[in-house]
Design a protein around this motif. Structure first.
Motif, PDB file in Angstrom:
ATOM      1  N   VAL A  57      -2.316  52.000 -25.615  1.00 30.30           N
ATOM      2  CA  VAL A  57      -1.928  50.903 -24.743  1.00 30.30           C
ATOM      3  C   VAL A  57      -0.960  50.001 -25.494  1.00 30.30           C
ATOM      4  O   VAL A  57      -1.160  49.689 -26.669  1.00 30.30           O
ATOM      5  N   THR A  58       0.124  49.618 -24.808  1.00 30.04           N
ATOM      6  CA  THR A  58       1.112  48.695 -25.355  1.00 30.04           C
ATOM      7  C   THR A  58       1.173  47.485 -24.436  1.00 30.04           C
ATOM      8  O   THR A  58       1.309  47.642 -23.215  1.00 30.04           O
ATOM      9  N   ILE A  59       1.056  46.308 -24.998  1.00 23.29           N
ATOM     10  CA  ILE A  59       0.975  45.080 -24.202  1.00 23.29           C
ATOM     11  C   ILE A  59       2.279  44.294 -24.328  1.00 23.29           C
ATOM     12  O   ILE A  59       2.798  44.108 -25.435  1.00 23.29           O
ATOM     13  N   HIS A  60       2.788  43.854 -23.188  1.00 22.52           N
ATOM     14  CA  HIS A  60       4.058  43.121 -23.138  1.00 22.52           C
ATOM     15  C   HIS A  60       3.870  41.781 -22.438  1.00 22.52           C
ATOM     16  O   HIS A  60       3.025  41.638 -21.557  1.00 22.52           O
ATOM     17  N   GLU A  61       4.746  40.847 -22.789  1.00 19.45           N
ATOM     18  CA  GLU A  61       4.725  39.538 -22.139  1.00 19.45           C
ATOM     19  C   GLU A  61       5.566  39.526 -20.871  1.00 19.45           C
ATOM     20  O   GLU A  61       5.259  38.805 -19.926  1.00 19.45           O
ATOM     21  N   GLU A  62       6.620  40.336 -20.829  1.00 19.73           N
ATOM     22  CA  GLU A  62       7.545  40.329 -19.704  1.00 19.73           C
ATOM     23  C   GLU A  62       7.890  41.748 -19.264  1.00 19.73           C
ATOM     24  O   GLU A  62       7.854  42.688 -20.073  1.00 19.73           O
ATOM     25  N   LEU A  63       8.255  41.893 -17.995  1.00 24.52           N
ATOM     26  CA  LEU A  63       8.678  43.190 -17.452  1.00 24.52           C
ATOM     27  C   LEU A  63       9.906  43.734 -18.161  1.00 24.52           C
ATOM     28  O   LEU A  63      10.074  44.948 -18.292  1.00 24.52           O
ATOM     29  N   ASP A  64      10.781  42.834 -18.597  1.00 26.85           N
ATOM     30  CA  ASP A  64      12.024  43.259 -19.235  1.00 26.85           C
ATOM     31  C   ASP A  64      11.786  44.072 -20.508  1.00 26.85           C
ATOM     32  O   ASP A  64      12.677  44.779 -20.975  1.00 26.85           O
ATOM     33  N   ALA A  65      10.585  43.963 -21.084  1.00 23.71           N
ATOM     34  CA  ALA A  65      10.297  44.652 -22.335  1.00 23.71           C
ATOM     35  C   ALA A  65       9.923  46.123 -22.146  1.00 23.71           C
ATOM     36  O   ALA A  65       9.834  46.870 -23.122  1.00 23.71           O
ATOM     37  N   ILE A  66       9.731  46.544 -20.900  1.00 23.61           N
ATOM     38  CA  ILE A  66       9.278  47.914 -20.632  1.00 23.61           C
ATOM     39  C   ILE A  66      10.395  48.922 -20.903  1.00 23.61           C
ATOM     40  O   ILE A  66      11.542  48.739 -20.488  1.00 23.61           O
ATOM     41  N   ASP A  67      10.046  50.011 -21.581  1.00 26.30           N
ATOM     42  CA  ASP A  67      10.925  51.171 -21.720  1.00 26.30           C
ATOM     43  C   ASP A  67      10.539  52.134 -20.592  1.00 26.30           C
ATOM     44  O   ASP A  67       9.453  52.720 -20.603  1.00 26.30           O
ATOM     45  N   TRP A  68      11.417  52.276 -19.609  1.00 22.75           N
ATOM     46  CA  TRP A  68      11.081  53.025 -18.399  1.00 22.75           C
ATOM     47  C   TRP A  68      11.176  54.535 -18.583  1.00 22.75           C
ATOM     48  O   TRP A  68      10.805  55.292 -17.682  1.00 22.75           O
TER      49      TRP A  68
ATOM     50  N   LYS B  31      -2.681  66.973 -16.850  1.00 27.19           N
ATOM     51  CA  LYS B  31      -1.401  66.485 -17.337  1.00 27.19           C
ATOM     52  C   LYS B  31      -1.599  65.062 -17.868  1.00 27.19           C
ATOM     53  O   LYS B  31      -2.420  64.310 -17.379  1.00 27.19           O
ATOM     54  N   THR B  32      -0.872  64.707 -18.899  1.00 24.43           N
ATOM     55  CA  THR B  32      -0.878  63.334 -19.374  1.00 24.43           C
ATOM     56  C   THR B  32       0.506  62.742 -19.185  1.00 24.43           C
ATOM     57  O   THR B  32       1.502  63.462 -19.091  1.00 24.43           O
ATOM     58  N   GLY B  33       0.561  61.431 -19.109  1.00 25.65           N
ATOM     59  CA  GLY B  33       1.836  60.785 -18.869  1.00 25.65           C
ATOM     60  C   GLY B  33       1.784  59.328 -19.264  1.00 25.65           C
ATOM     61  O   GLY B  33       1.052  58.938 -20.174  1.00 25.65           O
ATOM     62  N   LYS B  34       2.554  58.515 -18.539  1.00 24.53           N
ATOM     63  CA  LYS B  34       2.676  57.105 -18.888  1.00 24.53           C
ATOM     64  C   LYS B  34       2.617  56.263 -17.624  1.00 24.53           C
ATOM     65  O   LYS B  34       3.298  56.557 -16.639  1.00 24.53           O
ATOM     66  N   ALA B  35       1.767  55.246 -17.651  1.00 19.16           N
ATOM     67  CA  ALA B  35       1.621  54.327 -16.528  1.00 19.16           C
ATOM     68  C   ALA B  35       1.996  52.919 -16.972  1.00 19.16           C
ATOM     69  O   ALA B  35       1.760  52.535 -18.117  1.00 19.16           O
ATOM     70  N   VAL B  36       2.569  52.161 -16.052  1.00 17.69           N
ATOM     71  CA  VAL B  36       2.843  50.743 -16.286  1.00 17.69           C
ATOM     72  C   VAL B  36       1.945  49.941 -15.355  1.00 17.69           C
ATOM     73  O   VAL B  36       1.933  50.176 -14.133  1.00 17.69           O
ATOM     74  N   VAL B  37       1.166  49.030 -15.918  1.00 10.41           N
ATOM     75  CA  VAL B  37       0.256  48.183 -15.158  1.00 10.41           C
ATOM     76  C   VAL B  37       0.760  46.745 -15.252  1.00 10.41           C
ATOM     77  O   VAL B  37       0.954  46.218 -16.354  1.00 10.41           O
TER      78      VAL B  37
END
Length: 312
Positions: free
Chosen positions: A63-74, A3-9
Motif C-alpha cells: 500500500v502506498t499512501i498519498h496526500e493528493e490525487l496528483d501524486a498517483i502514477d496511473w 490475477k494481481t494488479g493495482k487499485a487506487v482508493v
C-alpha cells in the motif's frame, strides 16, 4: 491463480481503509489518497489489521499512501474506487478531477451507498466507464459488493469490474438499473422501517425485534435468499399471508419520529458520546459485542466459502 494488479482508493476512512485491505490481502497493490494527515497516519495500521483478518495473517500486496490525487502514477492501474464522504458535491468534484487525470481505459467506481452513479458523473464525458461499487460494512468481511450500472455504463466495463471483484475474493451483485439505494439497502430499509415502527408503537422491545430476525427468519438467509426461500416453502403460503398483513405494514415516506428523535438527541449508537441508541452501551459491552459480531460474521462467511468451493 488469481490475477494481481493495482487499485487506487480515494479516501482512507473506515470504508477506504477496508477496501484497500481487500486488495492488499489478495496480493494487489493499492494506492490510497487521503487529504487528512491524522487519517493518513492511522492508515497503515488499519489496513494491516483488516488485511490480516482476511488474508490469514499474510498481506501479499503493498500500500502506498498519498496526500493528493496528483501524486498517483496511473501506469498499471486497473480500477479506481472512490470512498469519500457521502456528500454528492464532494463526490462530483472527485469524479470531475479523476476524469481529467485518469486514462480513459481505467474504470472509475464509487462506493456511495445511496447516490446513483449517473448523478455523481452527471455532465462528464466518460460516464460509460463509471459504475457504482457498493461495499458493505465491515467491507473487509462481508463478501457481497453491488456493481451498479447507469444507462450510460458500458457492458464490457461492467464485466471487467465484476471480474476484478471475483479476483479479490468478493461476490459481485449486478444491479442493472441505477436506482437510489440499489438492491440491498432498499431491502434493508424496508425491513428497518417496520422493525423501528414495531418498537416505537410498543409491540416489542429492540431486543425482541433483533431476536426475531436473528433466531427466526434471518437464520434462513445464510442458506437461501428471500425469493429462493419462498420457492422452497411455497409462494401460495406467502401470498395468503401477504393479503392479511400488507394493509397493516408501514409505508411512511419519511424516517420515523422515533428515529429522528434519536438522531436529534445524538443517541446514534456506540459512536455517540452518550453511548446510547436503540440500546444503552458501556465501553466493556461495546468491545464484547464488536468481538462477538466479527466472530459470528467470520463463521457465517466460512459457510458461504465452503459452499462456493463445492461448486468449483
Amino acid at each position: 491463480m488469481n490475477k494481481t494488479g493495482k487499485a487506487v482508493v480515494i479516501g482512507g476512512g473506515t470504508m477506504g481503509s477496508a477496501v484497500a485491505a481487500i486488495f492488499c490481502a489478495a496480493g494487489w497493490n493499492a494506492d490510497v489518497v487521503e487529504t487528512d494527515a491524522s487519517v493518513r497516519a492511522a492508515l497503515p495500521g488499519k489496513i494491516t489489521a483488516a488485511g490480516s483478518v482476511i488474508g490469514n495473517g499474510n498481506i501479499g500486496g503493498t500500500v502506498t499512501i498519498h496526500e493528493e490525487l496528483d501524486a498517483i502514477d496511473w501506469r498499471g492501474v486497473d480500477i479506481v474506487i472512490e470512498c469519500v464522504f457521502e456528500i454528492l458535491a464532494v463526490k462530483k468534484a472527485v469524479f470531475a478531477r479523476l476524469e481529467a487525470l485518469c486514462p480513459a481505459s481505467i474504470p472509475l467506481t464509487s462506493n456511495s451507498s445511496s447516490f446513483p452513479i449517473s448523478d455523481i458523473g452527471q455532465g462528464l464525458s466518460t460516464l460509460d466507464r463509471m459504475l457504482g461499487l457498493h461495499f458493505f460494512m465491515p467491507a473487509h468481511l462481508v463478501p457481497a459488493v453491488e456493481v451498479v450500472r447507469s444507462a450510460a455504463s458500458d457492458e464490457a466495463v461492467t464485466e471487467r469490474v465484476c471480474q476484478i471483484m471475483c479476483e479479490v475474493g468478493k461476490k459481485p451483485i449486478r444491479v442493472q438499473r441505477d436506482v437510489p439505494g440499489f438492491l440491498a439497502n432498499r431491502i434493508q430499509h424496508a425491513l428497518m422501517r417496520e422493525a423501528i415502527a414495531l418498537v416505537e408503537e410498543g409491540f416489542a422491545s429492540a431486543e425482541d425485534v433483533d431476536a426475531a430476525v436473528r433466531y427466526g427468519f434471518g437464520l434462513r438467509y445464510i442458506a437461501a435468499g428471500p425469493l429462493l426461500q419462498k420457492d422452497l416453502g411455497g409462494i401460495d403460503i406467502h401470498y395468503a399471508a401477504a393479503k392479511t398483513m400488507y394493509p397493516h405494514l408501514h409505508n411512511d415516506q419519511e424516517p420515523s419520529a422515533y428515529m429522528r428523535r434519536l438522531v436529534e438527541e445524538g443517541h446514534i449508537g456506540v459512536k455517540s458520546p452518550a453511548r446510547k441508541g436503540f440500546y444503552d452501551w458501556t465501553e466493556d459491552r461495546i468491545a464484547a459485542e464488536q468481538l462477538r459480531y466479527e466472530t459470528a460474521l467470520l463463521k457465517a462467511i466460512n459457510i458461504l466459502l465452503d459452499e462456493e468451493a463445492r461448486k468449483e
